[in-house]
Write an enzyme that holds these catalytic residues in place. Structure first.
Site, PDB file in Angstrom:
ATOM      1  N   GLU A  23       0.827  -1.216   0.000  1.00 36.57           N
ATOM      2  CA  GLU A  23       0.000   0.000   0.000  1.00 36.57           C
ATOM      3  C   GLU A  23       0.862   1.267   0.000  1.00 36.57           C
ATOM      4  O   GLU A  23       2.082   1.198   0.189  1.00 36.57           O
ATOM      5  CB  GLU A  23      -0.928   0.002   1.209  1.00 36.57           C
TER       6      GLU A  23
ATOM      7  N   LYS B 170      -3.710  -1.939  15.682  1.00 39.40           N
ATOM      8  CA  LYS B 170      -3.160  -1.028  16.663  1.00 39.40           C
ATOM      9  C   LYS B 170      -4.163  -0.844  17.777  1.00 39.40           C
ATOM     10  O   LYS B 170      -5.358  -0.856  17.541  1.00 39.40           O
ATOM     11  CB  LYS B 170      -2.926   0.309  15.984  1.00 39.40           C
TER      12      LYS B 170
HETATM   13  N1  PSU Z   1      -2.339   1.778  10.417  1.00 39.16           N
HETATM   14  C1  PSU Z   1      -1.016   2.037  10.441  1.00 39.16           C
HETATM   15  N2  PSU Z   1      -0.460   2.780   9.466  1.00 39.16           N
HETATM   16  C2  PSU Z   1      -1.195   3.242   8.430  1.00 39.16           C
HETATM   17  C3  PSU Z   1      -2.600   2.917   8.393  1.00 39.16           C
HETATM   18  C4  PSU Z   1      -3.118   2.197   9.401  1.00 39.16           C
HETATM   19  O1  PSU Z   1      -0.314   1.648  11.352  1.00 39.16           O
HETATM   20  O2  PSU Z   1      -0.647   3.902   7.556  1.00 39.16           O
HETATM   21  C5  PSU Z   1      -3.407   3.351   7.221  1.00 39.16           C
HETATM   22  C6  PSU Z   1      -3.695   2.159   6.307  1.00 39.16           C
HETATM   23  O3  PSU Z   1      -3.554   2.578   4.959  1.00 39.16           O
HETATM   24  C7  PSU Z   1      -5.148   1.837   6.597  1.00 39.16           C
HETATM   25  C8  PSU Z   1      -5.697   3.208   6.909  1.00 39.16           C
HETATM   26  O4  PSU Z   1      -5.818   1.228   5.532  1.00 39.16           O
HETATM   27  O5  PSU Z   1      -4.671   3.848   7.643  1.00 39.16           O
HETATM   28  C9  PSU Z   1      -6.991   3.151   7.669  1.00 39.16           C
HETATM   29  O6  PSU Z   1      -7.508   4.430   7.762  1.00 39.16           O
HETATM   30  P1  PSU Z   1      -8.971   4.663   8.380  1.00 39.16           P
HETATM   31  O7  PSU Z   1      -8.839   4.280   9.819  1.00 39.16           O
HETATM   32  O8  PSU Z   1      -9.235   6.101   8.166  1.00 39.16           O
HETATM   33  O9  PSU Z   1      -9.888   3.767   7.605  1.00 39.16           O
END
Ligand code: PSU
Ligand code: MN
Length: 301
Positions: free
Chosen positions: A24, A158
């Site tokens: 990603e 996390k």
């Molecule tokens: N968790 C991490 N690093 C990240 C992300 C999540 O430790 O960069 C990113 C990933 O791309 C994940 C996104 O798909 O955040 C999720 O965002 P949201 O919670 O807004 O859906």
């Protein structure tokens, strides 16, 4: 398909049935500071190659979905301003406006499936946020697992998230969750979360066999593989929890909402741990890359 451009090296590997691993780009544009973001993205690709698979980092450049980036394109994404964080709902906009976008787990799963890539490595996935009962903040990543047939290798959730609720949600959506080499669902920075895994596998070939069985049954949706951060790089759960409480309080105080919440929390946690969280993050992604490449190899045979 229009709007999709697969890098020749990746295309050739797919046509020959060789292992390919998608990566990603939100982690590059919004998850880590420069220059560690670019350095890490390049090192992750290197680990995947060392394990005999072809890396395909996914992003949107000028409104085109790119599957497989050059080092120059990775550098560009890691430094450019105004790169949109692209989840499923952002895909039509970023393409019609010919914008640049970094794909989240959901966005990358979509692109990987379009290209025919079965395995995707990341750091952490989005999930059910703490307090989601009130806020309805559940990452679109989880919804993507219901429909899109890609296996995602991560280091668990996390603990800015509600880990038990995230596991329940995936169960409801019919998503197999495999815990690789551990009995407890890892919590990203920490090896332990207090949530016991329902399913443990210790050999990437076992995981590949299970994915094959799922495909034989023509079941839609993805598979989640969680790998604990290496022991020497972890930040213990109890210690991390204090920082996370503090980051969440700041987030509420600053009135941060929507897609900005996750990057905000990541950057707060990095400051609170004086950069240790970033080091752990880098190490766990490299570890996941090795596991993902082995699963892709198991599937390619
Ligand atoms: N968790 C991490 N690093 C990240 C992300 C999540 O430790 O960069 C990113 C990933 O791309 C994940 C996104 O798909 O955040 C999720 O965002 P949201 O919670 O807004 O859906
Ligand atoms: Mn959200």
């Amino acid at each position: 398909m229009d709007h999709l451009r697969i890098k020749p090296e990746v295309k050739e590997a797919l046509e020959q049935g060789r292992p390919v691993v998608a990566l990603e780009s939100t982690i590059i544009a919004h998850g880590m500071p420069y220059p560690r973001n670019v350095e890490t993205a390049l090192n992750v690709e290197k680990v995947i190659r060392e394990h005999g698979a072809v890396p395909a980092t996914v992003a949107i450049i000028g409104g085109e979905i790119r599957v497989g980036l050059t080092p120059e394109e990775i550098e560009y994404l890691g430094t450019a301003k105004g790169v949109l964080k692209v989840s499923r709902r952002d895909m039509p906009l970023v393409i019609s406006k010919k914008m640049d976008g970094a794909t989240t787990v959901a966005g990358t799963m979509m692109a990987a499936a379009m290209a025919g890539i079965k395995v995707f490595v990341t750091g952490g996935i989005g999930g059910v946020h703490r307090g989601a009962g009130e806020s309805f903040d559940i990452s679109a990543d989880l919804e993507e697992f219901k429909t899109t047939n890609v296996t995602v290798v991560c280091a668990g959730c996390k603990s800015i998230l509600d880990i038990p609720a995230t596991m329940e949600y995936l169960e409801t959506k019919g998503v197999p969750v495999v815990c690789y080499g551990a009995d407890e669902i890892p919590a990203f920075y920490s090896r332990r979360s207090g949530v016991m895994a329902e399913l443990r596998m210790d050999d990437p070939r076992e995981i590949a066999d299970m994915i094959r069985a799922k495909d034989a049954l023509e079941l839609p949706g993805g598979v989640l593989v969680t790998c604990p951060v290496p022991e020497e790089d972890e930040i213990p759960f109890e210690e991390m929890d204090g920082y996370i409480q503090e980051a969440l309080a700041d987030c509420a105080r600053d009135g941060v909402t929507g897609k900005r919440i996750t990057p905000y929390l990541l950057s707060k946690v990095k400051d609170l741990t004086e950069g240790r969280s970033l080091e752990a993050n880098i190490k766990l992604v490299l570890n996941n890359a090795a596991v993902g490449a082995e699963i892709a190899k198991g599937l390619a045979k």
